[in-house]
Design an enzyme around this catalytic site. Sequence first.
Site, short mmCIF file in Angstrom:
data_model
loop_
_atom_site.label_atom_id
_atom_site.label_comp_id
_atom_site.label_asym_id
_atom_site.label_seq_id
_atom_site.Cartn_x
_atom_site.Cartn_y
_atom_site.Cartn_z
N ARG A 1 0.82 -1.21 0.00
CA ARG A 1 0.00 0.00 0.00
C ARG A 1 0.85 1.27 0.00
O ARG A 1 0.46 2.28 0.59
CB ARG A 1 -0.94 0.04 1.22
CG ARG A 1 -2.05 -0.99 1.18
CD ARG A 1 -3.23 -0.47 0.36
NE ARG A 1 -4.15 -1.57 0.10
CZ ARG A 1 -5.30 -1.74 0.74
NH1 ARG A 1 -5.67 -0.88 1.66
NH2 ARG A 1 -6.07 -2.74 0.45
N TYR B 1 -15.07 -11.62 -0.39
CA TYR B 1 -15.80 -10.39 -0.75
C TYR B 1 -16.96 -10.69 -1.69
O TYR B 1 -18.03 -10.10 -1.59
CB TYR B 1 -14.85 -9.38 -1.41
CG TYR B 1 -13.76 -8.89 -0.48
CD1 TYR B 1 -14.01 -7.85 0.42
CD2 TYR B 1 -12.49 -9.45 -0.47
CE1 TYR B 1 -13.02 -7.40 1.28
CE2 TYR B 1 -11.50 -9.01 0.39
CZ TYR B 1 -11.77 -7.98 1.26
OH TYR B 1 -10.81 -7.55 2.12
N ASP C 1 -6.74 -2.66 -7.70
CA ASP C 1 -7.28 -3.34 -6.52
C ASP C 1 -7.60 -4.78 -6.87
O ASP C 1 -7.88 -5.10 -8.04
CB ASP C 1 -8.54 -2.64 -6.00
CG ASP C 1 -8.84 -3.09 -4.57
OD1 ASP C 1 -8.21 -2.56 -3.64
OD2 ASP C 1 -9.66 -4.01 -4.39
N ARG D 1 -3.47 6.44 1.19
CA ARG D 1 -3.99 7.64 1.84
C ARG D 1 -3.04 8.32 2.82
O ARG D 1 -3.30 9.44 3.23
CB ARG D 1 -5.32 7.31 2.54
CG ARG D 1 -6.46 7.18 1.54
CD ARG D 1 -7.73 6.66 2.19
NE ARG D 1 -7.54 5.26 2.55
CZ ARG D 1 -8.44 4.52 3.18
NH1 ARG D 1 -9.59 5.06 3.56
NH2 ARG D 1 -8.20 3.26 3.46
N ARG E 1 -6.64 11.27 -5.75
CA ARG E 1 -7.85 10.50 -5.44
C ARG E 1 -9.08 11.41 -5.52
O ARG E 1 -10.11 11.03 -6.07
CB ARG E 1 -7.68 9.90 -4.04
CG ARG E 1 -8.88 9.26 -3.42
CD ARG E 1 -9.04 7.84 -3.92
NE ARG E 1 -10.10 7.18 -3.18
CZ ARG E 1 -11.40 7.38 -3.37
NH1 ARG E 1 -11.80 8.23 -4.29
NH2 ARG E 1 -12.29 6.74 -2.65
O1 1CP Z 1 0.12 0.58 -3.25
C1 1CP Z 1 -0.30 -0.55 -3.39
O2 1CP Z 1 -0.08 -1.50 -2.60
C2 1CP Z 1 -1.09 -0.89 -4.66
C3 1CP Z 1 -2.49 -0.81 -4.62
C4 1CP Z 1 -3.40 -1.76 -3.85
C5 1CP Z 1 -3.28 -3.14 -3.56
C6 1CP Z 1 -2.10 -4.05 -3.81
C7 1CP Z 1 -4.66 -1.35 -3.37
C8 1CP Z 1 -5.18 0.02 -3.45
N1 1CP Z 1 -5.31 -2.45 -2.87
C9 1CP Z 1 -4.50 -3.55 -2.95
C10 1CP Z 1 -4.80 -4.94 -2.57
C11 1CP Z 1 -6.00 -5.22 -1.75
N2 1CP Z 1 -7.25 -4.67 -1.82
C12 1CP Z 1 -6.05 -6.26 -0.79
C13 1CP Z 1 -4.92 -7.21 -0.49
C14 1CP Z 1 -3.87 -6.64 0.39
C15 1CP Z 1 -4.27 -6.37 1.82
O3 1CP Z 1 -4.59 -7.35 2.53
O4 1CP Z 1 -4.19 -5.22 2.21
C16 1CP Z 1 -7.33 -6.28 -0.25
C17 1CP Z 1 -7.85 -7.22 0.83
C18 1CP Z 1 -8.10 -5.26 -0.91
C19 1CP Z 1 -9.54 -4.96 -0.72
C20 1CP Z 1 -9.80 -3.54 -0.39
N3 1CP Z 1 -9.52 -2.50 -1.22
C21 1CP Z 1 -10.36 -3.03 0.80
C22 1CP Z 1 -10.88 -3.84 1.96
C23 1CP Z 1 -9.84 -4.19 2.96
C24 1CP Z 1 -10.43 -5.01 4.09
O5 1CP Z 1 -9.94 -4.84 5.21
O6 1CP Z 1 -11.36 -5.82 3.88
C25 1CP Z 1 -10.37 -1.63 0.68
C26 1CP Z 1 -10.84 -0.63 1.68
C27 1CP Z 1 -9.83 -1.31 -0.60
C28 1CP Z 1 -9.67 0.04 -1.21
C29 1CP Z 1 -8.28 0.44 -1.54
N4 1CP Z 1 -7.45 -0.26 -2.41
C30 1CP Z 1 -6.27 0.42 -2.56
C31 1CP Z 1 -6.33 1.61 -1.74
C32 1CP Z 1 -5.25 2.63 -1.62
C33 1CP Z 1 -7.58 1.60 -1.10
C34 1CP Z 1 -8.11 2.66 -0.16
C35 1CP Z 1 -9.30 3.38 -0.70
C36 1CP Z 1 -9.16 4.82 -1.10
O7 1CP Z 1 -8.11 5.38 -1.41
O8 1CP Z 1 -10.24 5.44 -1.12
#
Ligand code: 1CP
Length: 344
Positions: free
Chosen positions: A26, A152, A76, A30, A39
């Site tokens: 990540r 999900y 994502d 944010r 964003r």
């Molecule tokens: O910078 C990076 O790592 C690249 C971008 C990236 C990656 C690899 C994002 C952007 N998401 C992910 C993978 C991801 N997404 C995972 C696997 C890794 C982990 O366990 O963290 C999972 C479970 C998700 C699902 C997801 N996407 C959630 C739910 C998390 C949960 O606890 O259930 C959420 C909130 C997101 C949104 C998201 N994806 C990425 C960002 C920066 C965000 C935040 C939202 C935003 O900016 O508004």
Amino acid sequence: MKKEDSLFVRTIRGAQCDRPPIWLMRQAGRYLPEYRATRAEAGSFLDLCFSPKLATEVTLQPIRRFGFDAAILFSDILIIPWALGQDVRFEQGVGPVLEPIASEAELAALDLNGIEDRLESVGEAIELINAGLGADIPLIGFIGAPWTLMTYMIGGRSTPDQGPAKKLLLEQPDLFFAMLEIVEEACARVLRMQIKAGVDVVKIFDSWAGSVPMSLRQKIVFDPIKRIIENVRTDAPQIPVIAFPRGIGASYLKFANEVPADVLALDQGMDPSLFDHANRKVALQGNMDPMFLLGSEAALADELVRQRDLFAGRSHIVNLGHGITPEGKIERVEQMIAFWRNAA
Ligand code: 1CP
């Protein structure tokens, strides 16, 4: 310089290097003001993922600011259910919201045909990112593993104990495994598409692997990830693969022995010495608790020394045990990077 000669890929291949490569899960997110600005410009989160120009911008932001040794495609894991035709939205303050799948008819509505076409903008983003990345910085593509995606797809949102997916598994195993087959095929196709578009390394996130009962991990976690790796390697035999089956504890040793990933990403609960017992040598990525990026300079300084000792003598890629949180402090990220750059 070829990406194969980068610090990151050389470390994955087991070469002795002056220092370990560094990137963060990540790393685009944010905690960065420039991410929040892009964003806001994008509107919705999916618009950000599907705009090649904006996805390129946020992928490159942490590379420009910190000089990480690898970039990760901004996207994502949930674009796969979206590309299969499931309704997927991201709601402010809630996270992902999907139209849950609970019946054969809903499963039959998923459409594998043309999934690559629906993700064309991701391929365009990969090409644009590569044009803007230094020749020595590899680009990581990724997918979510089938089980994590299904938590999900079945639950409709982030579920604390992955209860809905487990319930479907135990009550309607035929439906569950039919769905697993479709999702697994989608995962392999999307990785192949990313590799074709130009990613140098791929990562498979199984963030909820730890909630699969021990007796079912083989069928639901190990075997699907193994088949996906074998599938993508038929066309790309050399592609380095990072696996991240989060939260599986001691069963990670069995995973290491059976799943042919090049790098094992460790969550903060793992001890690297477990892999001294593995039947092969493998690079390890990990595993500092992201909490240390919220605390004091002194607490982080102590933890970094502990991490250095923990991974000493091993092929090590510096990272966290899970993604950096929105509250992560930029000064702490800088402190972490400075420590490892001088750690040789
Ligand atoms: O910078 C990076 O790592 C690249 C971008 C990236 C990656 C690899 C994002 C952007 N998401 C992910 C993978 C991801 N997404 C995972 C696997 C890794 C982990 O366990 O963290 C999972 C479970 C998700 C699902 C997801 N996407 C959630 C739910 C998390 C949960 O606890 O259930 C959420 C909130 C997101 C949104 C998201 N994806 C990425 C960002 C920066 C965000 C935040 C939202 C935003 O900016 O508004």
